[in-house]
Write an enzyme that holds these catalytic residues in place. Structure first.
Site, PDB file in Angstrom:
ATOM      1  N   GLU A 155      68.353  36.549  19.257  1.00  0.00           N
ATOM      2  CA  GLU A 155      69.225  36.395  18.099  1.00  0.00           C
ATOM      3  C   GLU A 155      68.372  36.180  16.863  1.00  0.00           C
ATOM      4  O   GLU A 155      67.140  36.101  16.961  1.00  0.00           O
ATOM      5  CB  GLU A 155      70.209  35.238  18.309  1.00  0.00           C
ATOM      6  CG  GLU A 155      69.546  33.881  18.476  1.00  0.00           C
ATOM      7  CD  GLU A 155      70.526  32.777  18.896  1.00  0.00           C
ATOM      8  OE1 GLU A 155      71.505  33.073  19.602  1.00  0.00           O
ATOM      9  OE2 GLU A 155      70.288  31.624  18.522  1.00  0.00           O
ATOM     10  N   HIS A 197      73.684  27.809  16.149  1.00  0.00           N
ATOM     11  CA  HIS A 197      72.453  27.298  16.744  1.00  0.00           C
ATOM     12  C   HIS A 197      71.504  26.842  15.638  1.00  0.00           C
ATOM     13  O   HIS A 197      71.373  27.525  14.621  1.00  0.00           O
ATOM     14  CB  HIS A 197      71.733  28.394  17.542  1.00  0.00           C
ATOM     15  CG  HIS A 197      72.454  28.784  18.800  1.00  0.00           C
ATOM     16  ND1 HIS A 197      72.314  30.018  19.377  1.00  0.00           N
ATOM     17  CD2 HIS A 197      73.302  28.094  19.589  1.00  0.00           C
ATOM     18  CE1 HIS A 197      73.058  30.071  20.470  1.00  0.00           C
ATOM     19  NE2 HIS A 197      73.669  28.918  20.618  1.00  0.00           N
TER      20      HIS A 197
END
Lengths: 291, 378
Positions: free
Chosen positions: A210, A248
């Site tokens: 990511e 995150h």
């Protein structure tokens, strides 16, 4: 074979009596994981579900029950301390599920783990599962099926999505490792790639990255140099705006660095097949496995 | 969490890093009074959480209190990169003989704090890194030992070679900067520029700090520095309820469990020709209440033409999400179509609950995203 943990791994759960810890310990045991001990200071001498002995310290769990791996479900404030306790007690594999640990604490904890020769997976991760053998963490056991694909990912539910698609396509997994979404983590992509390369059972590797940081780029170059098994990649966050933390702590594009486009380009330059959507992953794998 | 320049300068002051005096104003009159008290020329600086304030006209020089008032009147209420300026810092205009850069970040790849210094001060350090990387000097701090005095001095000499008096001053500032970083729980701290006045004194005339959100539970004084006025109201509300919400420019409202899946869902919306309206992660153990709040936030965005739920049940139970959707639509009517995809833990129960309330549910992510995009464009 699987990597890092198998059906002989003796697991201690730190925070076994907490809400999350007790719930997931039950599921780990149900999956067949050898949970040999739990640790909650102040509850030493009790038993979890009338079976698993609870100790006050990890050192006791190691000396009394021969624990070699630990799974941590303690609150963020105590999690870095729990990691260090496990490393100091001779635990070889530490899986930290807890999220929200201050990054400055993790700088010390990761160093401490390395100095003690242990391996840390996480924090802020779903843990790992070796299909049909052992589950250390929270990855749903029913979506996994034994087979030749090694999976490594920075995410939780996105990993489940991809793994479930693989399973339904008849592509089972050797081990699935969630390395965590924080900026400073223990085991990284490269560590997992090397382990999968060594593992006889693994024939191809799925790497789910990511935005944020350079772990994917480093992994891509490593793949070209050192990994002979085919690797298929996916990168989440192509539509993420710069400068914002996408859930995150580590998923942030800083300035112009750490974008999905940059990571995808580096994958492609280094021979990693990139899936445009999670749904494309099974076909890519079938192709590379038959090649 | 970002804090403003004036707040970072307060932190600096407490740690003994030299910063010029100055005060923050919310009205032009207040800016005038501060300028009068400071005397002489001042700079009026917009306090917003974006870079490039100067280029956007958010920093103005004023040679009298009257001019300071006019400058503040222009800057207050100004929009810089989508954020409204509500505060200005009024500070003396310093004479500058030299500009340098000092900063410290948590370096992800080495797992350590890295201190950085550059003689190229006053410009974006990323620009320096891109054009003249050889002009950025670094010291990696071993977390076991903390910063050692020689590391600070070595870095300081990189900036002021041959000028020991100034290098010593700088080394002291570097040590204090590192201490301030640890004390506030910052993941980034910067002085840009660190100026040398004509009399040879060093001063931090700009200050930037990013605080690690994960530190806030144990640093209440730092947590209080959060300026919720400078953030989108929906994002503040979402955070208070334990959700992560980031507004974007599209029209497909997304509600997903897990950050990675949420990003992948947004990407898939784009893949099928749509534009995501937001990032929204309802988190792991999602209760029906969280789902209700999520729907309130998504539907409050008038750009949203279609709502998409994408839930992969693990810890999150699909029936909890289904109950949340049904309960929410009892509380308020949805004005736009909703597409629901759920799979995993308690999927069957969830489908039953949804169908009982007149909703349909899908199990495939691609199908659901395609449909949500279609509904947004039709």
């Amino acid at each position: 074979m699987a990597i890092f943990a198998n059906d002989r791994t003796r697991v201690v759960v730190q925070g076994i009596t907490g809400r999350d810890g007790s719930f997931h310990t039950r599921q780990m045991i149900e999956y067949g994981t050898k949970v040999v001990a739990g640790v909650t200071p102040g509850k030493g001498g009790q038993k979890f579900e009338g079976k698993v002995p609870i100790f006050d310290t990890v050192a006791q769990a190691v000396s009394e029950e021969g624990a070699t791996a630990s799974v941590i479900y303690v609150p963020a404030a105590f999690a870095a301390g729990a990691i260090c306790e496990a490393a100091d007690s001779g635990i070889e594999l530490i899986v930290c599920i807890s999220e929200g640990i201050p990054v400055l604490d993790m700088l010390k904890a990761t160093r401490y783990v390395a100095d003690n020769g242990a391996r840390l997976i996480g924090p802020n991760c779903p843990g790992m599962i070796s299909a049909g053998q052992a589950k250390l963490g929270i990855i749903p056991g029913q979506i996994v099926q034994p087979g030749p694909i090694g999976v490594v990912s920075r995410s939780g539910t996105l990993t489940y999505e991809v793994v479930w698609k693989l399973t339904r396509a008849g592509l089972g997994q050797s081990s699935c490792i969630g390395i965590g979404g924080d900026p400073v983590i223990g085991t990284n992509f490269i560590d997992c790639l090397d382990a999968f390369e060594e593992d006889d059972e693994t024939e191809a590797i799925v790497l789910i990255g990511e935005i944020g940081g350079t772990d994917e780029q480093n992994a891509a170059r490593h793949i070209k140099e050192k990994i002979s098994k085919p690797v298929a990649g996916f990168v989440a966050g192509q539509t993420a705006p710069p400068g914002r933390r996408m859930g995150h702590a580590g998923a942030i594009i800083s300035g112009s660095s750490g974008t999905a486009a940059e990571k995808i380009a580096t994958f492609e330059e280094n021979g990693v097949q990139v899936a445009a959507r999670p749904a494309d992953m099974p076909d890519i794998l079938k192709r590379v496995l038959n090649a | 969490m970002n804090i403003h320049e004036y707040q970072a300068k307060e932190v600096f002051r407490r740690h003994g890093i030299p910063v010029p005096p100055g005060k923050v104003a919310t009205t032009p009159e207040e800016a005038e009074r501060i300028a009068l008290a400071l005397g002489g020329k001042v700079v009026v600086k917009a306090q917003v959480h974006v870079g490039g304030r100067g280029k956007a006209g958010g920093v103005k020089l004023a040679s009298s209190p009257q001019e300071a008032r006019d400058a503040a009147a222009k800057i207050l209420g100004m929009e810089i990169k989508g954020l409204t300026v509500r505060k200005v810092l009024v500070t003396p205009a310093e004479d500058i003989a030299h500009e340098a850069y000092l900063g410290a970040i948590v370096d992800r790849s080495s797992g350590a704090v890295v201190l950085m210094a550059s003689p190229e001060g006053g410009i974006d350090i990323e620009e320096v890194a891109a054009k003249t990387p050889e002009l950025i000097f670094k010291e990696r701090i071993d977390p076991r030992y903390g910063m050692l005095p020689h590391q600070a001095l070595r870095l300081a000499y990189r900036l002021y070679a041959g000028d020991t008096a100034r290098a010593r001053q700088a080394a002291e500032i570097i040590q204090k900067l590192y201490a301030a970083m640890l004390d506030a729980g910052a993941s980034l701290i910067e002085i840009n520029p660190l100026i040398t006045t004509p009399s040879g004194q060093l001063q931090a005339i700009d200050a930037k700090m990013n605080i690690d959100d994960n530190e806030l539970f144990r640093r209440s004084a730092v947590a209080e520095l959060r300026d919720t006025e400078s953030e989108a109201a929906a994002e503040v509300e979402a955070r208070a309820k334990g959700l992560t919400y980031i507004k974007l420019d599209g029209n497909v409202g997304c509600c997903v469990n897990g950050a990675g899946l949420a990003m992948a869902t947004m990407d898939l919306v784009k893949y099928y020709g749509g534009e995501p309206a937001n990032f929204l992660d309802i988190g792991g153990s999602s209760s029906p209440e969280k789902v209700i709040v999520a729907l309130q936030i998504i539907t409050a965005d008038e750009a949203v033409k279609s709502i998409l739920f994408n839930i992969f049940g693990g810890i999150t139970r699909c029936d909890d999400v289904a109950n949340g959707i049904v309960e929410a639509t009892r509380q308020f009517k949805l004005k736009v179509p909703i597409t629901i995809r759920l799979t995993g833990t308690n999927e069957e129960k969830a489908v039953e609950i949804l169908e009982g309330a007149g909703f349909s549910a899908m199990t495939d992510m691609d199908e659901a995203v395609r449909k949500a995009v279609e509904l947004a464009t039709s």
